[in-house]
Design an enzyme around this catalytic site. Sequence first.
Site, PDB file in Angstrom:
ATOM      1  N   LEU A 121      -1.091  -8.351   2.682  1.00 55.50           N
ATOM      2  CA  LEU A 121      -0.371  -8.243   3.966  1.00 55.50           C
ATOM      3  C   LEU A 121       0.344  -9.543   4.303  1.00 55.50           C
ATOM      4  CD1 LEU A 121      -3.065  -6.220   5.919  1.00 55.50           C
ATOM      5  CD2 LEU A 121      -1.079  -5.386   4.630  1.00 55.50           C
ATOM      6  N   HIS A 145       2.807   0.852  -2.210  1.00 54.24           N
ATOM      7  CA  HIS A 145       2.936   1.194  -0.786  1.00 54.24           C
ATOM      8  C   HIS A 145       2.445   2.624  -0.612  1.00 54.24           C
ATOM      9  CE1 HIS A 145       4.414   1.018   3.304  1.00 54.24           C
ATOM     10  NE2 HIS A 145       4.901   2.259   3.108  1.00 54.24           N
TER      11      HIS A 145
END
Length: 212
Positions: free
Chosen positions: A95, A114
């Site tokens: 992240l 993703h």
Amino acid sequence: MNEKKQRIAVCVSGGGTNLQAIIDAVASGKITNTEISLVVSNKKEAYALERAKKAGIPEKCINPKDFPDGDAFGKAMTELFEEYKIDLIVLAGYLVIIPEILVKNYRNRIINIHPSLIPAHCGMGYYGLKVHESVLNTGNKVTGATVHFVDEQADHGPILLQKAVEVKEGDTPEILQKRVMEEAEWQLLPEAVNLIGQGRVKIEGQIAHIIS
Ligand code: GRF
């Protein structure tokens, strides 16, 4: 001919289930010609670092907040990857925005998983459960996961692999996330690492081609 083994670094921020999928695939031989040479996290408490330790893989914690700006952070990460002679950087639940300098230094050598079918439900602010909340709020009947090469924009580079996953009545974001991980992410990321390690991926502009 003994091909040079691909050395990969896996970047993590959380539980590390995608890292574990790669570790298990190397151990089982599903991934050939690849060594996990380094695991890097921005969070020292990330369980993914425990997984690396258990697998005997060198791990480092590098916090972007310890650097004055993205350039300095990107330079430090570049130096670390060069020190470990890394060929491919794998973002697995990482992240952190990748600084431009790192994208440039490792052009088409950084991949990301993703948890949606890009270009849907992606970009800034779309990560973790937020992705699946967006899918459910949209009323999609199908979602999935995508492995793509990383460029200067979030979730935007050449798409390498995608796999569709059914959205079911009564799904919560948590149930849907688990299904996408089990049925798509944990299959696609090891497959992508293996394809690249075998030299079977060619990028032409915005398109990634898989050579059979
Ligand atoms: C999960 O939301 C997953 O869908 C995404 O990153 C998050 C953490 O995954 N790819 P992991 O268990 O840390 O690999």
